[in-house]
Motif scaffolding. Structure first.
Motif, short mmCIF file in Angstrom:
data_model
loop_
_atom_site.label_atom_id
_atom_site.label_comp_id
_atom_site.label_asym_id
_atom_site.label_seq_id
_atom_site.Cartn_x
_atom_site.Cartn_y
_atom_site.Cartn_z
N CYS A 83 0.80 -1.23 0.00
CA CYS A 83 0.00 0.00 0.00
C CYS A 83 0.83 1.28 0.00
N GLY A 84 2.14 1.17 0.26
CA GLY A 84 3.00 2.35 0.27
C GLY A 84 3.01 3.12 1.57
N ASN A 85 2.20 2.71 2.55
CA ASN A 85 2.21 3.40 3.85
C ASN A 85 3.55 3.18 4.54
N THR A 86 3.91 4.14 5.36
CA THR A 86 5.17 4.05 6.08
C THR A 86 4.92 4.12 7.58
N THR A 87 5.85 3.55 8.32
CA THR A 87 5.85 3.63 9.78
C THR A 87 7.24 4.08 10.19
N ASP A 88 7.30 5.09 11.04
CA ASP A 88 8.59 5.57 11.52
C ASP A 88 9.23 4.54 12.43
N LEU A 89 10.54 4.37 12.28
CA LEU A 89 11.31 3.50 13.15
C LEU A 89 12.11 4.38 14.10
N ASN A 90 12.04 4.12 15.37
CA ASN A 90 12.71 4.96 16.36
C ASN A 90 14.07 4.41 16.72
N LEU A 91 14.95 4.37 15.71
CA LEU A 91 16.31 3.93 15.95
C LEU A 91 17.21 4.51 14.87
N CYS A 92 18.48 4.55 15.16
CA CYS A 92 19.45 5.03 14.19
C CYS A 92 20.54 3.98 14.05
N PRO A 93 20.59 3.31 12.90
CA PRO A 93 21.62 2.27 12.72
C PRO A 93 23.03 2.84 12.64
N MET A 94 23.17 4.13 12.45
CA MET A 94 24.50 4.74 12.35
C MET A 94 25.27 4.66 13.65
N GLU A 95 24.57 4.52 14.75
CA GLU A 95 25.25 4.39 16.03
C GLU A 95 26.17 3.17 16.02
N LYS A 96 25.77 2.09 15.36
CA LYS A 96 26.59 0.90 15.26
C LYS A 96 27.57 0.99 14.09
N MET A 97 27.18 1.68 13.03
CA MET A 97 28.00 1.77 11.83
C MET A 97 29.22 2.65 12.03
N ASP A 98 29.13 3.65 12.88
CA ASP A 98 30.25 4.56 13.08
C ASP A 98 31.52 3.81 13.47
#
Length: 140
Positions: free
Chosen positions: A102-117
């Motif tokens: 349907c194209g609807n989105t849900t916000d995710l409350n996390l930032c994967p960059m914290e691990k990627m840095d």
């Protein structure tokens, strides 16, 4: 904070040195009406043509990419097609679950960059995006 207020976006465009044309205002109004969905440039073009008459797809693409460049719109790709989404907060990173039905989105409350840095210590990172694709509960 959820902006989705046309005047805030128009002010942001002006603050970045661009004019607020009727086409730009109409494009943003269309996105606000889509309530957090990714849409195609064709759907934006169709909307503008229905509302304003003869509007070229070049005009729509130019404005969509301008909005992306100044941080108002996110761009993603699905099945070889460009999809655009109005950011809830201007010039921020957003992390989304995107329903492929349907194209609807849900916000995710996390930032994967914290691990990627730490994993990319020797790299210069200038931007990032995190999207998860699947089917939402309504479409299952």
């Amino acid at each position: 904070m959820n902006f989705l207020n046309l005047e805030i976006y128009l002010d942001y465009i002006k603050d970045n040195g661009y004019r607020c044309t009727p086409q730009r205002s109409s494009i943003l109004s269309y996105f606000i009406g889509q309530k957090n969905r990714f849409v195609t440039a064709k759907s934006v073009t169709d909307h503008l043509q229905n509302k304003m008459g003869n509007v070229s797809s070049d005009t729509v693409y130019r404005n969509l990419h301008l909005f992306k460049d100044i941080g108002i719109i996110d761009l993603t790709f699905q099945d070889g097609e460009s999809l655009f989404h109005l950011k809830n907060e201007i010039n921020t990173h957003e992390y989304k679950f995107i329903c492929t039905e349907c194209g609807n989105t849900t916000d995710l409350n996390l930032c994967p960059m914290e691990k990627m840095d730490t994993a990319l210590n020797d790299y210069l990172i200038y931007d990032h995006k995190f999207e998860v694709y699947g089917v939402c509960p309504s479409c299952l």
